[in-house]
Scaffold this motif. Structure first.
Motif, short mmCIF file in Angstrom:
data_model
loop_
_atom_site.label_atom_id
_atom_site.label_comp_id
_atom_site.label_asym_id
_atom_site.label_seq_id
_atom_site.Cartn_x
_atom_site.Cartn_y
_atom_site.Cartn_z
N TYR A 1 0.83 -1.21 0.00
CA TYR A 1 0.00 0.00 0.00
C TYR A 1 0.86 1.26 0.00
CZ TYR A 1 -3.37 3.48 1.67
OH TYR A 1 -4.16 4.61 1.81
N GLU A 2 1.91 1.27 0.81
CA GLU A 2 2.81 2.42 0.88
C GLU A 2 3.90 2.37 -0.19
OE1 GLU A 2 2.38 4.93 2.71
OE2 GLU A 2 0.93 4.27 4.23
N ASP A 3 4.02 1.21 -0.88
CA ASP A 3 5.06 1.00 -1.89
C ASP A 3 6.44 1.21 -1.29
OD1 ASP A 3 5.98 0.22 -4.33
OD2 ASP A 3 5.86 2.22 -5.24
N ILE A 4 6.62 0.64 -0.10
CA ILE A 4 7.91 0.70 0.59
C ILE A 4 8.33 -0.73 0.89
CG2 ILE A 4 9.15 1.48 2.64
CD1 ILE A 4 7.24 3.80 2.83
N ALA A 5 9.52 -1.10 0.47
CA ALA A 5 9.99 -2.47 0.64
C ALA A 5 10.40 -2.72 2.08
CB ALA A 5 11.16 -2.74 -0.30
N ILE A 6 10.19 -3.95 2.53
CA ILE A 6 10.64 -4.40 3.84
C ILE A 6 11.88 -5.24 3.65
CG2 ILE A 6 10.04 -5.86 5.82
CD1 ILE A 6 7.18 -5.01 5.52
N SER A 7 12.86 -5.05 4.49
CA SER A 7 14.13 -5.75 4.37
C SER A 7 13.91 -7.26 4.35
CB SER A 7 15.05 -5.38 5.52
OG SER A 7 16.23 -6.18 5.51
N PRO A 8 14.52 -7.99 3.42
CA PRO A 8 14.36 -9.45 3.37
C PRO A 8 15.01 -10.19 4.53
CG PRO A 8 15.96 -8.72 1.75
CD PRO A 8 15.34 -7.48 2.32
N SER A 9 15.73 -9.48 5.38
CA SER A 9 16.37 -10.11 6.55
C SER A 9 15.47 -10.06 7.78
CB SER A 9 17.71 -9.42 6.85
OG SER A 9 17.50 -8.05 7.21
N ILE A 10 14.21 -9.60 7.62
CA ILE A 10 13.28 -9.48 8.75
C ILE A 10 12.21 -10.57 8.61
CG2 ILE A 10 11.57 -8.01 9.88
CD1 ILE A 10 13.11 -5.60 8.93
N ALA A 11 11.90 -11.22 9.74
CA ALA A 11 10.87 -12.25 9.78
C ALA A 11 9.81 -11.87 10.81
CB ALA A 11 11.47 -13.61 10.11
#
Length: 461
Positions: free
Chosen positions: A385-395
């Protein structure tokens, strides 16, 4: 000569009626009643007869015993070289058990059982096929490149001939491929009919219980995805396994839908190769996509399948609804729960999702029912929705309540250990999971939160 008569059976549940009915009175299904010819034959002309039985299959009638007077010795399970099958069965093959394996045509049912039969070194295995010739089975065995074992192959469909061979061969494991091709002399209808499937399964069940030999049966499925034949077939057997997967992909999932000797929550994952089925010991690696750059709407959540923690990829796509009513579509996730989480995000998080199309996908073809994936779903939706990526190192591993609170989940230690093993740097959990949890034992950074807004402040880059 035995008398012939016709009767009516329900193809869905196996209920017997004296006349044709439009609707089955037992299961309520429409147009499932079919007429079949049945024959009551003499016991010695077909079916399994225990070696201790007298002439004509007669034996001493059973008498009731007090529960405390019954002698019981726990029999050890038969371990196989297939760790995935051992897990699904509850620790190995139980002597005297009757196991039914169903799945789509060409999914790999015969390959799996032949692979197991060839891997059981030192055990007499009898593989009975009613669908393929001996040459076809030999060709598949050569492709599997399995070690030499004491596996014998027989092509036969008549149960009385099978039991005649079994009585002299005395196998330690019997494999039937498939139950829909077997035919008993006690019933006059054709192979695959309701009465034939029920009678043949009953004969193999009697053989397994009286001889102590485990029996594996392959079963066909209908176009709706359920096991073909009467529903009573699933009630008769001890274990029902379903082999799932897309024939156009390489991965297969073996699930347990019924197990009298273990849990029904376990699953096994295989990869179909040219040399057979390969066990996938670390499925989290194949469920997480390998990407060169971070993308919005993609998060990693933790789920449990039985006793196995899995890290899975959650993908969300949120766009403006240009065609009237906004769409809500989910693959691998409950659609009603998705609507609930969207309402929580709008009411408690302040995100205006009422005029947005929302598409959710669980990567890998899995079906998720663990509520611990809620937080990953919410984070993926907000990220898109915000078009902001989340770090792939976060679970993520937490349940989301209607008040916007982040709730604790079970077995958080195994979830954290799995995330740490796969190289994740941070993991968001509920602060209520911190009770009794020693965070110093983990290298991964644990982020305890109590509300959704705390999560979004910490993950959106």
């Amino acid at each position: 000569m035995a008398k012939l008569k016709t009767t009516f059976f329900c193809q869905s549940c196996g209920n017997q009626t004296a006349k044709w009915l439009g609707r089955c009175p037992a299961c309520g299904e429409w147009n499932t009643i079919v007429e079949e010819v049945v024959q009551k034959d003499e016991p010695e002309k077909g079916g399994w007869r225990a070696p201790s039985a007298g002439p004509g299959g007669l034996k001493v009638a059973a008498k009731p015993k007090a529960l405390h007077a019954i002698n019981y010795e726990e029999q050890p399970r038969i371990p196989t070289t297939d760790g995935e099958l051992n897990r699904v069965l509850g620790g190995g093959i139980v002597p005297g058990s009757l196991v039914l394996i169903g799945g789509e045509p060409g999914i790999g049912k015969s390959t799996l059982l032949l692979q197991i039969a060839l891997s059981l070194a030192g055990m007499r295995v009898l593989y009975v096929s009613g669908e393929e010739s001996e040459q076809q089975i030999k060709m598949r065995a050569e492709r599997l490149d399995a070690p030499t074992s004491d596996c014998h192959v027989m092509t036969e469909t008549a149960t009385q001939n099978i039991f005649r061979v079994v009585e002299h061969f005395e196998p330690e494991i019997l494999i039937i491929d498939s139950i829909q091709t077997m035919q008993s002399s006690l019933v006059e209808s054709g192979a695959g009919s309701v009465s034939q499937v029920r009678e043949c399964a009953a004969e193999f069940m009697k053989y397994a219980k009286e001889s102590g030999v485990p029996v594996f049966m392959i079963g066909h499925i209908t176009k709706e995805g359920s096991l073909a034949g009467p529903k009573v077939l699933e009630h008769m057997v001890d274990t029902v396994l379903t082999f799932e997967g897309d024939r156009h992909t390489t991965y297969r999932i073996l699930r347990t839908t019924k197990n009298r000797f273990g849990s029904t929550d376990e699953l096994g994952i295989y990869e179909m190769l040219g040399t057979g089925l390969r066990q996938v010991t670390n499925p989290s690696e194949i469920l997480i996509s390998q990407r060169d750059e971070a993308l919005s709407g993609v998060t990693i959540g933790s789920m449990l399948e039985g006793n196995r923690p899995l890290m899975i990829e959650t993908q969300a796509l949120v766009t403006v609804a240009n065609y009237g009513t906004p769409q809500r579509s989910s693959t691998g996730f409950d659609a009603k729960r998705l609507n609930m989480l969207l309402a929580v995000l709008e009411k408690r998080g302040g995100f205006r999702l009422g005029q947005q199309d929302v598409f959710l996908n669980i990567a890998g073809g899995l079906r998720v029912e663990d509520p611990a994936i809620d937080l990953a779903v919410c984070a993926a939706i907000v990220s898109s929705y915000e078009d902001i990526a989340i770090s792939p190192s976060i679970a993520f591993a937490a349940e989301v309540g209607l008040g916007g609170e982040v709730r604790a989940v079970s077995r958080i230690e195994s979830r954290i250990a799995e995330a740490e093993k796969l190289g994740f740097k941070q993991m968001f959990i509920s602060k209520y999971n911190l009770k009794g949890l020693d965070t110093k034992n983990y290298k991964i950074s644990i982020k305890p939160v109590s509300r959704l807004d705390e999560v979004f402040q910490g993950v959106l880059m």
